[in-house]
Design a protein around this motif. Structure first.
Motif, short mmCIF file in Angstrom:
data_model
loop_
_atom_site.label_atom_id
_atom_site.label_comp_id
_atom_site.label_asym_id
_atom_site.label_seq_id
_atom_site.Cartn_x
_atom_site.Cartn_y
_atom_site.Cartn_z
N GLY A 108 0.51 -1.34 0.47
CA GLY A 108 -0.40 -0.16 0.22
C GLY A 108 0.60 1.41 -0.33
N LEU A 109 2.53 0.67 0.33
CA LEU A 109 3.00 2.25 -0.19
C LEU A 109 3.65 2.86 -1.38
CD1 LEU A 109 5.97 2.20 2.22
CD2 LEU A 109 3.79 3.10 2.28
N ASP A 110 3.17 4.13 -1.60
CA ASP A 110 3.42 4.16 -3.01
C ASP A 110 5.40 4.44 -3.45
OD1 ASP A 110 1.77 5.91 -4.52
OD2 ASP A 110 1.74 7.68 -2.88
N ILE A 111 5.44 4.10 -4.31
CA ILE A 111 6.91 3.94 -4.63
C ILE A 111 7.73 4.67 -4.20
CG2 ILE A 111 6.92 4.57 -7.27
CD1 ILE A 111 8.47 2.02 -7.67
N SER A 112 7.39 5.93 -4.41
CA SER A 112 8.15 6.80 -4.09
C SER A 112 8.96 7.34 -2.91
CB SER A 112 7.38 7.97 -4.25
OG SER A 112 6.04 8.83 -3.84
N ILE A 113 7.83 6.43 -1.40
CA ILE A 113 7.97 6.88 -0.34
C ILE A 113 8.31 4.91 0.50
CG2 ILE A 113 7.16 8.80 0.49
CD1 ILE A 113 4.34 7.03 1.39
N GLN A 114 8.40 3.94 -0.31
CA GLN A 114 8.63 2.74 -0.01
C GLN A 114 10.11 2.89 0.45
OE1 GLN A 114 7.74 -0.15 -2.02
NE2 GLN A 114 9.49 -0.30 -4.04
N GLY A 115 11.04 2.95 -0.54
CA GLY A 115 12.51 3.55 -0.78
C GLY A 115 12.71 4.31 1.21
N GLU A 116 12.21 4.90 1.10
CA GLU A 116 12.32 5.77 2.79
C GLU A 116 12.35 4.81 4.15
OE1 GLU A 116 10.29 10.04 2.31
OE2 GLU A 116 10.07 9.15 4.74
N LEU A 117 11.34 4.19 3.80
CA LEU A 117 10.90 2.97 4.79
C LEU A 117 12.19 1.92 4.92
CD1 LEU A 117 9.27 2.27 7.08
CD2 LEU A 117 8.39 0.33 4.91
N LEU A 118 11.93 1.43 3.98
CA LEU A 118 13.61 0.41 3.74
C LEU A 118 14.66 1.03 4.23
CD1 LEU A 118 11.68 -1.16 -0.11
CD2 LEU A 118 12.08 -2.21 2.49
N ASN A 119 15.12 2.57 3.55
CA ASN A 119 16.54 2.76 4.57
C ASN A 119 16.63 3.15 5.97
OD1 ASN A 119 17.23 2.71 1.63
ND2 ASN A 119 16.63 5.03 1.47
N LEU A 120 15.71 3.34 6.52
CA LEU A 120 15.46 3.77 7.53
C LEU A 120 15.18 2.31 8.00
CD1 LEU A 120 14.37 5.43 9.90
CD2 LEU A 120 12.37 5.04 9.77
N LEU A 121 14.38 1.34 7.96
CA LEU A 121 14.70 -0.26 8.57
C LEU A 121 16.87 -0.38 8.65
CD1 LEU A 121 11.71 -1.84 7.24
CD2 LEU A 121 11.70 -1.15 9.48
N ARG A 122 17.14 -0.16 7.45
CA ARG A 122 18.44 -1.25 6.96
C ARG A 122 18.99 0.25 8.10
NH1 ARG A 122 20.88 1.26 2.27
NH2 ARG A 122 22.04 2.25 3.83
N THR A 123 19.17 0.86 8.31
CA THR A 123 19.73 1.56 8.99
C THR A 123 19.89 1.45 11.14
OG1 THR A 123 19.29 3.74 7.81
CG2 THR A 123 20.19 4.74 9.99
N LEU A 124 17.97 1.33 11.17
CA LEU A 124 18.02 0.98 12.64
C LEU A 124 18.70 -1.47 12.89
CD1 LEU A 124 14.09 1.64 12.62
CD2 LEU A 124 16.64 2.50 13.92
N ARG A 125 18.81 -1.39 12.27
CA ARG A 125 19.12 -3.12 11.32
C ARG A 125 21.00 -2.88 12.18
NH1 ARG A 125 19.93 -7.17 6.98
NH2 ARG A 125 21.68 -5.71 6.34
N GLY A 126 21.40 -1.62 11.87
CA GLY A 126 22.98 -2.29 11.96
C GLY A 126 22.81 -0.52 13.44
N ARG A 127 22.28 -0.02 13.65
CA ARG A 127 22.41 0.35 14.77
C ARG A 127 21.73 -0.39 15.83
NH1 ARG A 127 19.37 6.54 14.67
NH2 ARG A 127 18.20 6.13 16.59
N LEU A 128 20.93 -0.61 16.01
CA LEU A 128 20.78 -1.67 16.96
C LEU A 128 20.78 -3.50 17.24
CD1 LEU A 128 17.11 -0.25 16.96
CD2 LEU A 128 18.36 0.41 18.30
N GLY A 129 21.46 -3.73 16.36
CA GLY A 129 22.52 -4.56 16.28
C GLY A 129 21.28 -5.81 15.44
N LEU A 130 19.90 -5.65 15.17
CA LEU A 130 18.78 -5.94 14.38
C LEU A 130 18.86 -7.47 13.73
CD1 LEU A 130 16.00 -3.18 14.66
CD2 LEU A 130 16.19 -4.61 16.44
N SER A 131 17.93 -8.23 13.93
CA SER A 131 17.73 -9.44 12.86
C SER A 131 16.55 -9.08 11.85
CB SER A 131 18.14 -10.63 12.92
OG SER A 131 19.14 -10.67 13.85
N TYR A 132 16.40 -9.27 10.75
CA TYR A 132 14.85 -8.88 10.30
C TYR A 132 14.28 -10.27 9.54
CZ TYR A 132 15.32 -3.98 10.66
OH TYR A 132 15.73 -3.07 11.43
#
Lengths: 324, 277, 321
Positions: free
Chosen positions: C171-195
Motif C-alpha cells: 500500500g505504499l507508493d513507490i516514491s516513499i517505500q524506499g524511505e521506509l526500507l532505508n530506515l529499517l536498514r539503518t536501524l538494523r545496523g544501529r540496534l543490531g537487529l535481524s529481520y
C-alpha cells in the motif's frame, strides 16, 4: 494518423464541500487513438482514477467538471453534463480492481454475462447471447466455460473472477476498455495469467484500452503510450519506450529511479532512491509547477506555471527545464 | 462540552437533557426543595385538590403529593442506577469473558443469556421477586439479573468484533497480560454502545420497579416510590384524580427523558451519523 | 550464530494444515525474506514466530534458547525479543490511546518504566522524525507515515533483537517505500537487529534481503542467498514466480513462464510434489513421491525431483533510465 477515438483537452475536476474546494484535476489533456493502448500512471493522489471516473460519468454529485474540448468517436461530448453515462456499458466498458464490485453475488455468471449484453443487443435471443457469453468466457481463459456459466461468483477464485469481469467488458464490444488497477489484487502467478489474457486481447480486438495503474511495470507490459500524472496534472506523456528510457520531466525521472530492478548489481550499503516530501494538498495547490516542492532541479521560475514542451519524437512534458 | 452541544442539537436532545438534568437535581436536592416531609401525615387535609399550600394536592393520608413525588424521584433514580450499575458491570465482565474464552465456556455463558432473555423482563422480575420476596435490596438484585444479558450480549459481540484486530494483537506481541489487554484495550473500545444501551435501559428499569411496587411486590409503603403512588392514586381514583395523574406524568417524563437521551447519545457516538449534522 | 531457528513447524487451523514442516534459520544481523502467494502459509509462519499462533509441532529457538523447553515465565521474555511490524501500522495502534501512552506501553508491560528508559524512547522517536509535539495526538490524528513510525518505535521500545515485518511496503507508493526500507536498514545496523521480511513484492525482496525462502502451499520449496536464488533458481515454481514479476525490462519479459491453473487449496494438497499439477516440467514420479528439501540448510536448498540446471548468471544490467 486518423482521428483519435477520445480527445480531452483541459479537463478540470474540483470538489466543493464544507466551504472548501479541492481541485482534483487541473488542465488534463488525454488522447487515445483507435486501437491504441494508453497507460495512465501515477501515485496516490495523482488523480488518475478521477480521469477514469470522469470518462464513465461516475463522479460524485458535488464534483464540478469542465473541459475545454472533449470528443469521443468523432462527436463532441460534454463530460460535465454526465452525458457520458449513456456511453457506459456500450461504447465504454470498465474493469475494476476488485472484481466482486462488478459481480452480483445473487446471480449466476451466465445470467450476468447475458444481461450485460441486453442494452447493446436488444434484439438477440437469450440463447444467442448465452452462446456468445460462453465463447467469450472460454476466450479469456476460463476452462470448462459451459459448466462455469451456471456457477455463482463466490465459486470462482480471484483470478477467475477478474477474467469473468474482462469477459463482461468485452461482451458489449466497447470502443474503449478502461482497466483500473486490473491486477493489483491478484497474486503474482495469477497476475501473469491475467496480463497474458489482456495481451492476447490487444491483438484480437480493435478496442482501445486505457490502463490506469500505479505500476509502471504493468503499463510497460500492456501499453503503447503512457501518460504520467502527478498531483492532478499531466507532467509527461509519450511512447512507453521513450518515456521509460528517456524520461524528460524531473518527476518521471525521480519515479523511475525509485523502481527497483532486483537483477541489477547494487551496493547493499547504498540507500534506495525516494522522492522526499508529500503530494500537494488538493485544497491548497501551488500557483506554479505542481512538483516544484519536491523537485531536485527547482529554480525561481518554478513559481510560475511551466510551459508545455513538445519534443520531436512526440513526447510531451511540462517543465521549465529545456531537455535536449 | 462539544458533546453536550452536539447532543442538544439532536431531535429530542434538548428535551432529554432538560428532563434528565431536572430529575437528577430534584433527586439530589429532595430534602431541600420538598415543601413537606414525604411521610408527614395530615388526616385533616385528605385528598385535597391542588392549592397554594399543596401545589399538586394531597393523598388519602393527607401527605403532600409534590413532596412524595420529589422523594419518589430519589427512589426511582436510585434503584434504576444501582440496577444498571450492577447489571452493566456483571454483563460486561461475562460478555467480554465469553468472547475471549474457549468455545465451551462461551457456549455456556451464551446459553444462560438465552434462557434469561427468553422470558419477558417484567414477568421474570415478577417471578423472581415473588419467590425471593419483596424489599428494596431484593428488587435491585433481582431486576439486575434480568438485565445482565442485555449488556452481556452487546459486550460479547463488540469484543468478538475487535478481539483479532491488529491493535489487540500488537499488545499480545509486546507481551501484555490478558487482564491488561482487557482493561486497557478491549473495554475502552467497546464501552460506547454499552453506555447508550444503559441510558435506554434506565426507563425500562424505572417502569419495572414502578410495576412491581404497583403490584405490592416492590418497595414497601410508606416509602414514596412512584409505583406505590400510582397504586394509591388508582385506589382513590374515583375520589381524586390528582395523585394518579401526577405520578403517571412523572413516570412518563423520566422514561421519555432517558429514552431520548439514549437515542441522542447513540447518534452522537456514531461517527457516521455525526457527519450528517 | 543464529538469531532464530524454526524447526519442522506445523501450524493448523482446525482441520486445515496451513504450514507443514517448515524450517527457517535467521542469522544474527541479516535480513531473511519469505516470499510466496496468498495461502502459501507465509503469514502463518510470521504469526507463529511472534507467538500469535501456536505451533502444532516443531520448535522455535530464540538466541540459542528453545522456547518449547523454557519455563513459562522465561517464554514471555524470550517471545518479547521478537517484535512484529504489522501490515497496517495505523490499525495496530490502540485507537483510544495517545502516542505518549502507546510508546510507554512496552515499558509498562515489562515493568521497566523509568525516566531514563522513557528519555531513550523519546530520543529514538525523534531520531526517526517523530517530534515531541506528536506525543499528545491520537492515532487517527496521525498521517500514514507518522503512524508507521509510531508503530516502529513502539516495537523497538520492547528492545527486540528480531523484527518480523509483514508486508511492510504494502500500500505504499513507490516514491516513499524506499524511505521506509532505508530506515529499517539503518536501524538494523544501529540496534543490531535481524529481520524476517514477509513480502510478495519481489523487487523489494530482491534488493533488501540477504537470503530468501520461497513457500508454496505450506512448505518451503527453495531457499538460498538472494542474488544467487534470483539468478539461478532450481525449483520450477521459483522460476515461474520470479518470471511473473512485472518488469520494465522488455528482454526479461520474453522469458516469462505463465503457469496454468490456480493455487490449490491447502486443505487438500495434491499428492507427491504439491506443485506437480501446475508444473510445466512435471513427470509421473512427481505425482507419487514427495520431494525432500536437498542441500545444506541456510545455503542453497530446494525440494524438486528434476531441478532446473543453473545457467550462468546473466550480466547485471543497469536500471532503466
Amino acid at each position: 494518423m486518423t482521428e483519435a477515438l477520445l480527445t480531452i483537452e483541459n479537463l478540470n475536476v474540483s470538489y466543493r464541500g464544507n466551504g472548501r474546494s479541492a481541485h482534483i484535476l487541473d488542465g488534463v489533456d488525454i488522447k487515445i487513438g483507435r486501437g491504441q493502448s494508453v497507460g495512465l500512471v501515477g501515485e496516490s493522489g495523482s488523480g488518475k482514477s478521477t480521469v477514469a471516473f470522469t470518462l464513465l460519468g461516475l463522479l460524485a454529485d458535488n464534483a464540478e467538471v469542465s473541459a475545454g474540448y472533449a470528443a469521443f468517436d468523432g462527436r463532441t461530448r460534454n463530460f460535465a453534463a454526465r452525458e457520458t453515462a449513456s456511453l457506459r456499458g456500450t461504447d465504454i466498458a470498465m474493469v475494476f480492481q476488485d472484481p466482486m464490485t462488478a459481480l452480483n453475488p445473487m446471480f449466476t455468471i451466465g445470467t450476468q454475462l447475458v444481461d450485460i449484453q441486453r442494452r447493446r443487443f436488444p434484439r438477440e435471443s437469450r440463447k444467442a447471447l448465452w452462446a456468445r457469453a460462453e465463447a467469450v468466457l472460454a476466450d479469456v481463459g476460463v476452462q470448462d466455460a459451459a459448466a462455469r456459466m451456471h456457477r455463482y461468483p463466490h465459486e470462482f477464485s480471484g483470478g477467475m473472477r477478474q477474467r469473468v469481469v474482462i469477459a463482461m467488458a468485452l461482451l458489449v464490444e466497447p470502443k474503449l476498455l478502461i482497466a483500473d488497477e486490473p491486477t493489483t489484487a491478484l497474486d503474482a502467478t495469477i497476475e501473469a495469467q491475467v496480463v497474458e489474457v489482456l495481451h492476447r486481447l490487444r491483438q484480437r480486438t480493435s478496442a482501445s484500452m486505457l490502463v490506469v495503474s500505479h505500476s509502471m511495470g504493468l503499463i510497460a507490459e500492456l501499453c503503447d503510450s503512457v501518460v504520467v500524472m502527478y498531483g492532478g496534472t499531466v507532467v509527461e506523456s509519450g511512447k512507453v519506450a521513450d518515456v521509460l528510457h528517456r524520461p524528460r520531466h524531473p518527476y518521471t525521472q525521480a519515479l523511475l529511479a525509485c523502481e527497483i530492478d532486483p537483477y541489477a548489481a547494487f551496493d547493499p550499503s547504498q540507500d534506495l532512491a525516494t522522492i522526499p516530501g508529500n503530494v500537494p494538498d488538493p485544497a491548497r495547490r501551488p500557483q506554479g509547477c505542481i512538483f516544484a516542492d519536491r523537485c531536485p532541479a527547482r529554480h525561481d521560475r518554478c513559481r510560475e506555471r511551466p510551459p508545455q514542451r513538445h519534443a520531436r519524437d512526440g513526447q510531451n512534458y511540462s517543465c521549465w527545464l529545456e531537455v535536449a | 462540552m462539544t458533546a453536550l452541544v452536539d447532543l442538544s442539537r439532536r431531535p429530542g436532545g434538548t428535551f432529554a437533557l432538560f428532563a434528565v438534568t431536572l430529575l437528577c437535581l430534584v433527586a439530589i436536592a429532595a430534602p431541600l426543595i420538598a415543601p413537606y416531609g414525604p411521610n408527614a401525615i395530615a388526616p385533616a387535609s385528605r385528598l385535597m385538590d391542588p392549592s397554594l399550600q399543596h401545589w399538586l394536592g394531597t393523598d388519602q393520608l393527607g401527605r403532600d403529593i409534590l413532596s412524595r413525588l420529589i422523594f419518589g424521584a430519589r427512589v426511582a433514580l436510585g434503584i434504576s442506577l444501582s440496577v444498571i450499575a450492577i447489571s452493566l458491570t456483571a454483563g460486561v465482565a461475562l460478555g467480554v469473558g465469553a468472547a475471549l474464552s474457549p468455545r465451551a465456556v462461551d457456549l455456556v455463558i451464551v446459553g444462560i443469556f438465552d434462557i434469561v432473555t427468553s422470558f419477558p423482563s417484567i414477568i421474570l422480575a415478577l417471578a423472581l421477586v415473588a419467590v425471593f420476596g419483596p424489599g428494596l435490596g431484593n428488587v435491585v438484585l433481582l431486576v439486575s439479573i434480568v438485565f445482565i444479558p442485555h449488556f452481556g450480549r452487546v459486550a460479547r459481540a463488540q469484543t468478538i468484533a475487535i478481539r483479532n484486530s491488529p491493535f489487540i494483537e500488537a499488545e499480545k506481541v509486546l507481551g501484555a497480560e490478558t487482564w491488561r489487554v482487557i482493561l486497557h484495550h478491549v473495554t475502552p473500545n467497546i464501552i460506547g454502545p454499552i453506555f447508550v444501551l444503559a441510558c435506554m435501559d434506565i426507563p425500562v428499569v424505572i417502569t419495572i420497579e414502578a410495576g412491581l411496587s404497583f403490584l405490592g411486590l416492590g418497595v414497601r409503603p410508606p416509602l414514596a416510590s412512584w409505583g406505590n403512588l400510582l397504586n394509591d392514586g388508582y385506589t382513590y381514583l374515583d375520589q381524586s384524580p390528582w395523585l394518579a395523574t401526577f405520578s403517571g406524568l412523572s413516570l412518563m417524563l423520566a422514561t421519555l427523558g432517558f429514552a431520548l437521551l439514549g437515542e441522542a447519545l447513540r447518534d452522537t457516538l456514531d461517527p457516521k451519523l455525526r457527519k450528517n449534522l | 550464530m543464529n538469531a532464530l531457528i524454526l524447526k519442522d513447524a506445523v501450524i493448523r487451523y482446525d482441520r486445515l494444515t496451513a504450514v507443514d514442516g517448515v524450517s527457517l534459520e535467521l542469522r544474527r544481523g541479516e535480513t531473511l525474506g519469505l516470499v510466496g502467494e496468498s495461502g502459501c502459509g507465509k503469514s502463518s509462519v510470521a504469526r507463529a514466530i511472534v507467538g500469535l499462533q501456536p505451533l502444532a509441532a516443531g520448535t522455535l529457538t530464540i538466541e540459542g534458547e528453545t522456547l518449547q523447553d523454557a519455563p513459562a515465565r522465561r517464554r514471555t521474555d524470550l517471545q518479547r525479543r521478537i517484535q512484529l511490524l504489522f501490515q497496517d501500522p495505523a490499525a495496530s495502534l490502540s485507537p483510544r490511546m495517545t502516542v505518549r501512552s502507546l510508546l510507554a506501553e512496552p515499558l509498562k508491560i515489562q515493568k521497566s518504566h523509568s525516566p531514563e528508559a522513557w528519555t531513550r524512547i523519546v530520543a529514538l522517536a525523534e531520531s526517526i522524525g517523530l517530534g515531541q509535539q506528536l506525543l499528545s495526538r491520537y492515532p487517527h490524528q496521525l498521517s500514514g507515515g507518522q503512524a508507521r513510525r509510531v508503530a516502529l518505535v513502539r516495537a523497538l521500545a520492547a528492545e527486540p533483537s528480531i523484527i518480523v515485518a509483514d508486508e511492510p511496503t504494502a500500500g505504499l507508493d513507490i516514491s516513499i517505500q524506499g524511505e521506509l526500507l532505508n530506515l529499517l536498514r539503518t536501524l538494523r545496523g544501529r540496534l543490531g537487529l535481524s529481520y524476517l521480511l514477509i513480502s510478495h513484492n519481489l523487487n523489494v525482496v530482491g534488493r533488501v534481503t540477504d537470503r530468501v525462502a520461497v513457500m508454496y502451499l505450506g512448505q518451503i520449496v527453495e531457499s538460498g542467498p538472494t542474488a544467487d536464488l534470483f539468478r539461478n533458481s532450481a525449483h520450477p515454481y521459483t522460476r515461474a514466480l520470479l518470471s511473473a514479476n512485472l518488469t520494465l525490462d522488455a528482454g526479461r519479459r520474453r522469458e516469462r513462464i505463465v503457469l496454468s491453473g490456480e493455487l490449490p487449496s491447502p486443505s487438500n494438497p495434491p499428492s507427491g510434489c504439491r506443485f506437480h499439477k501446475r508444473c510445466p516440467l512435471a513427470q509421473p514420479r512427481c505425482t507419487r513421491e514427495i520431494p525432500v528439501l536437498q542441500g545444506r540448510p541456510g545455503e542453497r536448498s530446494f525440494a524438486c525431483h528434476f531441478p532446473l540446471r543453473s545457467e550462468p548468471a546473466p550480466a547485471p544490467q543497469a536500471i532503466a533510465g
